[in-house]
Design a protein around this motif. Structure first.
Motif, PDB file in Angstrom:
ATOM      1  N   SER A  78      63.666 -29.379  15.756  1.00 63.63           N
ATOM      2  CA  SER A  78      65.064 -28.973  15.704  1.00 63.63           C
ATOM      3  C   SER A  78      66.006 -29.995  16.330  1.00 63.63           C
ATOM      4  O   SER A  78      67.226 -29.801  16.305  1.00 63.63           O
ATOM      5  CB  SER A  78      65.245 -27.634  16.441  1.00 63.63           C
ATOM      6  OG  SER A  78      64.395 -26.638  15.910  1.00 63.63           O
ATOM      7  N   CYS A  79      65.439 -31.063  16.892  1.00 63.42           N
ATOM      8  CA  CYS A  79      66.243 -32.015  17.669  1.00 63.42           C
ATOM      9  C   CYS A  79      66.932 -33.037  16.764  1.00 63.42           C
ATOM     10  O   CYS A  79      66.279 -33.794  16.046  1.00 63.42           O
ATOM     11  CB  CYS A  79      65.349 -32.724  18.687  1.00 63.42           C
ATOM     12  SG  CYS A  79      66.223 -33.951  19.682  1.00 63.42           S
ATOM     13  N   ASP A  80      68.267 -33.079  16.837  1.00 67.56           N
ATOM     14  CA  ASP A  80      69.032 -34.039  16.031  1.00 67.56           C
ATOM     15  C   ASP A  80      68.764 -35.477  16.473  1.00 67.56           C
ATOM     16  O   ASP A  80      68.812 -36.399  15.655  1.00 67.56           O
ATOM     17  CB  ASP A  80      70.527 -33.742  16.154  1.00 67.56           C
ATOM     18  CG  ASP A  80      70.893 -32.381  15.594  1.00 67.56           C
ATOM     19  OD1 ASP A  80      70.199 -31.927  14.668  1.00 67.56           O
ATOM     20  OD2 ASP A  80      71.861 -31.764  16.087  1.00 67.56           O
ATOM     21  N   ILE A  81      68.519 -35.682  17.762  1.00 69.55           N
ATOM     22  CA  ILE A  81      68.315 -37.049  18.255  1.00 69.55           C
ATOM     23  C   ILE A  81      66.990 -37.621  17.738  1.00 69.55           C
ATOM     24  O   ILE A  81      66.918 -38.766  17.311  1.00 69.55           O
ATOM     25  CB  ILE A  81      68.340 -37.087  19.800  1.00 69.55           C
ATOM     26  CG1 ILE A  81      69.565 -36.337  20.340  1.00 69.55           C
ATOM     27  CG2 ILE A  81      68.329 -38.528  20.291  1.00 69.55           C
ATOM     28  CD1 ILE A  81      70.866 -36.880  19.847  1.00 69.55           C
ATOM     29  N   VAL A  82      65.944 -36.813  17.753  1.00 69.47           N
ATOM     30  CA  VAL A  82      64.656 -37.267  17.210  1.00 69.47           C
ATOM     31  C   VAL A  82      64.813 -37.629  15.729  1.00 69.47           C
ATOM     32  O   VAL A  82      64.192 -38.577  15.238  1.00 69.47           O
ATOM     33  CB  VAL A  82      63.574 -36.190  17.380  1.00 69.47           C
ATOM     34  CG1 VAL A  82      62.265 -36.617  16.712  1.00 69.47           C
ATOM     35  CG2 VAL A  82      63.326 -35.907  18.860  1.00 69.47           C
ATOM     36  N   ALA A  83      65.666 -36.878  15.020  1.00 70.75           N
ATOM     37  CA  ALA A  83      65.822 -37.105  13.582  1.00 70.75           C
ATOM     38  C   ALA A  83      66.337 -38.509  13.274  1.00 70.75           C
ATOM     39  O   ALA A  83      65.938 -39.102  12.269  1.00 70.75           O
ATOM     40  CB  ALA A  83      66.769 -36.050  13.000  1.00 70.75           C
ATOM     41  N   TRP A  84      67.214 -39.035  14.120  1.00 72.93           N
ATOM     42  CA  TRP A  84      67.738 -40.381  13.807  1.00 72.93           C
ATOM     43  C   TRP A  84      67.190 -41.460  14.740  1.00 72.93           C
ATOM     44  O   TRP A  84      67.397 -42.652  14.505  1.00 72.93           O
ATOM     45  CB  TRP A  84      69.259 -40.391  13.802  1.00 72.93           C
ATOM     46  CG  TRP A  84      69.944 -40.060  15.106  1.00 72.93           C
ATOM     47  CD1 TRP A  84      70.449 -38.861  15.474  1.00 72.93           C
ATOM     48  CD2 TRP A  84      70.209 -40.962  16.191  1.00 72.93           C
ATOM     49  NE1 TRP A  84      71.002 -38.948  16.741  1.00 72.93           N
ATOM     50  CE2 TRP A  84      70.880 -40.221  17.193  1.00 72.93           C
ATOM     51  CE3 TRP A  84      69.961 -42.312  16.414  1.00 72.93           C
ATOM     52  CZ2 TRP A  84      71.282 -40.794  18.390  1.00 72.93           C
ATOM     53  CZ3 TRP A  84      70.363 -42.886  17.611  1.00 72.93           C
ATOM     54  CH2 TRP A  84      71.019 -42.120  18.581  1.00 72.93           C
ATOM     55  N   ASN A  85      66.487 -41.083  15.806  1.00 77.57           N
ATOM     56  CA  ASN A  85      65.862 -42.055  16.697  1.00 77.57           C
ATOM     57  C   ASN A  85      64.412 -41.639  16.934  1.00 77.57           C
ATOM     58  O   ASN A  85      64.112 -40.904  17.878  1.00 77.57           O
ATOM     59  CB  ASN A  85      66.623 -42.124  18.031  1.00 77.57           C
ATOM     60  CG  ASN A  85      65.990 -43.117  18.996  1.00 77.57           C
ATOM     61  OD1 ASN A  85      65.078 -43.876  18.638  1.00 77.57           O
ATOM     62  ND2 ASN A  85      66.477 -43.126  20.229  1.00 77.57           N
ATOM     63  N   PRO A  86      63.495 -42.095  16.094  1.00 83.08           N
ATOM     64  CA  PRO A  86      62.094 -41.659  16.206  1.00 83.08           C
ATOM     65  C   PRO A  86      61.447 -41.998  17.536  1.00 83.08           C
ATOM     66  O   PRO A  86      60.415 -41.419  17.892  1.00 83.08           O
ATOM     67  CB  PRO A  86      61.403 -42.411  15.058  1.00 83.08           C
ATOM     68  CG  PRO A  86      62.494 -42.750  14.101  1.00 83.08           C
ATOM     69  CD  PRO A  86      63.714 -42.985  14.939  1.00 83.08           C
ATOM     70  N   ASP A  87      62.021 -42.934  18.312  1.00 87.11           N
ATOM     71  CA  ASP A  87      61.454 -43.272  19.616  1.00 87.11           C
ATOM     72  C   ASP A  87      61.842 -42.274  20.707  1.00 87.11           C
ATOM     73  O   ASP A  87      61.225 -42.257  21.782  1.00 87.11           O
ATOM     74  CB  ASP A  87      61.912 -44.674  20.045  1.00 87.11           C
ATOM     75  CG  ASP A  87      61.250 -45.769  19.232  1.00 87.11           C
ATOM     76  OD1 ASP A  87      60.137 -45.528  18.726  1.00 87.11           O
ATOM     77  OD2 ASP A  87      61.847 -46.852  19.091  1.00 87.11           O
ATOM     78  N   TYR A  88      62.847 -41.472  20.462  1.00 89.52           N
ATOM     79  CA  TYR A  88      63.328 -40.515  21.479  1.00 89.52           C
ATOM     80  C   TYR A  88      62.190 -39.578  21.895  1.00 89.52           C
ATOM     81  O   TYR A  88      61.485 -39.026  21.050  1.00 89.52           O
ATOM     82  CB  TYR A  88      64.499 -39.723  20.897  1.00 89.52           C
ATOM     83  CG  TYR A  88      65.100 -38.710  21.834  1.00 89.52           C
ATOM     84  CD1 TYR A  88      65.609 -39.088  23.071  1.00 89.52           C
ATOM     85  CD2 TYR A  88      65.166 -37.365  21.468  1.00 89.52           C
ATOM     86  CE1 TYR A  88      66.162 -38.150  23.919  1.00 89.52           C
ATOM     87  CE2 TYR A  88      65.725 -36.429  22.306  1.00 89.52           C
ATOM     88  CZ  TYR A  88      66.223 -36.825  23.538  1.00 89.52           C
ATOM     89  OH  TYR A  88      66.771 -35.884  24.382  1.00 89.52           O
ATOM     90  N   LEU A  89      62.038 -39.389  23.188  1.00 91.90           N
ATOM     91  CA  LEU A  89      60.903 -38.617  23.689  1.00 91.90           C
ATOM     92  C   LEU A  89      60.933 -37.158  23.245  1.00 91.90           C
ATOM     93  O   LEU A  89      59.880 -36.540  23.043  1.00 91.90           O
ATOM     94  CB  LEU A  89      60.871 -38.684  25.222  1.00 91.90           C
ATOM     95  CG  LEU A  89      60.548 -40.063  25.815  1.00 91.90           C
ATOM     96  CD1 LEU A  89      60.777 -40.054  27.326  1.00 91.90           C
ATOM     97  CD2 LEU A  89      59.112 -40.453  25.494  1.00 91.90           C
ATOM     98  N   GLY A  90      62.116 -36.604  23.136  1.00 91.79           N
ATOM     99  CA  GLY A  90      62.225 -35.228  22.648  1.00 91.79           C
ATOM    100  C   GLY A  90      62.255 -34.195  23.768  1.00 91.79           C
ATOM    101  O   GLY A  90      61.879 -34.460  24.913  1.00 91.79           O
TER     102      GLY A  90
END
Length: 244
Positions: free
Chosen positions: A160-172
Motif C-alpha cells: 500500500s506504500c506510495d513511496i515503495v511504488a516509485w522508489n524500489p530501494d525504500y525500506l518500507g
C-alpha cells in the motif's frame, strides 16, 4: 443462490491479464473462499498462497478491488455491492511468481537491511544471555515497542506504500516499524547501527507520511508513527553527537 462475477489476474513475471469467472454467491463467504472455489472447481492450476485462514499468518494477502487486504478476513459483501464484480490481483510492489502468488523475498530482505534482528547487549555473537532482564511493562520504551510488536509480516502495508511504488530501494513501513520496536528495546545492543541503517535515502526521511500503511494495517498498527519516531530519534541523536 446467485452468481458472483469475479475477475482474477492470471500471469507471471513476464505479464498477464484478468480472466473472468462466475462463482456461486454465498452468505458470509470471504474473498479467500472465492479464490479457493475457483482453484478447486474451475482452474486447478491457479496459484495463490494461504495457510491459517483465521487472520494469524497473513499469507493470503492480495489486492481486492484496488486495496491490499487479508482475503481470509474480508467478506465479499464488505468490498463488493450486490451485482458488482470482484477484482483480485497479487500484492503490488512485489515481484509476481505466478497468478496471485508474490515473491516476499524483497520485503524480508529490507527487514534485514533495516537491522530487524534482535542483538542482545550482553551477547555480541547474537546468543541469548542466560540472565535475560525483564523490561518494566509501564516504561516509555516498553510501551513504544509494544505498540508495533504484533506485526506478522503480511506485506499489506508494503503493497500500500506510495513511496515503495516509485522508489524500489525504500525500506518500507514494516521494516522500519520493526526497527523502531528494537530501538526502544532497552535489551538490544545494536541501536546505533540500526539507526544508521534507516537514516539513508531509502530510510525514514523518504517517508511522506501519507499514512496508507497505518490506514490499511490489518493488525491496526501504526507504522507511520513508528517512522516518525525514527525521524525524531535520529534528529536528537545527531544533534547530541550520538551517531558516528
Amino acid at each position: 443462490m446467485g452468481t458472483l462475477k469475479v475477475r482474477v489476474w492470471r500471469g507471471d513475471a513476464a505479464g498477464g491479464e484478468f480472466r473472468e469467472y462466475a462463482v456461486p454467491a454465498r452468505e458470509n463467504q470471504t474473498v479467500l473462499d472465492v479464490v479457493t472455489q475457483i482453484q478447486r472447481e474451475q482452474e486447478p492450476d491457479l496459484a495463490y498462497r494461504f495457510a491459517c485462514r483465521v487472520g494469524m499468518c497473513g499469507s493470503c494477502a492480495m489486492e481486492v478491488n484496488g486495496r491490499a487486504r487479508w482475503t481470509c478476513r474480508t467478506h465479499v459483501k464488505r468490498v463488493a455491492a450486490p451485482g458488482e464484480a470482484l477484482d483480485i490481483k497479487p500484492l503490488a510492489n512485489l515481484p509476481v511468481i505466478r497468478d496471485l502468488a508474490t515473491d516476499m523475498a524483497p520485503f524480508f530482505d529490507k527487514w534485514a537491511r533495516a537491522g530487524g534482528t534482535f542483538q542482545p547487549k550482553d551477547a555480541p555473537d547474537g546468543a541469548v544471555p542466560a540472565e535475560f532482564s525483564v523490561v518494566p511493562p509501564e516504561s516509555k520504551q516498553r510501551r513504544e515497542a509494544d505498540a508495533g510488536i504484533e506485526c506478522i509480516g503480511c506485506g499489506v502495508c508494503y503493497a500500500s506504500c506510495d513511496i515503495v511504488a516509485w522508489n524500489p530501494d525504500y525500506l518500507g513501513p514494516a521494516a522500519m516499524n520493526r526497527a523502531w520496536t528494537l530501538v526502544n528495546d532497552v535489551r538490544d545492543g545494536a541501536r546505533r547501527e540500526r539507526l544508521e541503517a534507516v537514516s539513508g535515502d531509502a530510510g525514514c526521511h523518504s517517508c511522506h507520511s501519507t499514512q496508507s500503511c497505518t490506514e490499511r494495517c490489518p493488525k491496526n498498527l501504526d507504522p507511520s508513527s513508528a517512522i516518525a519516531g525514527l525521524k525524531r530519534t535520529l534528529f536528537w541523536d545527531s544533534l547530541w553527537g550520538r551517531l558516528r
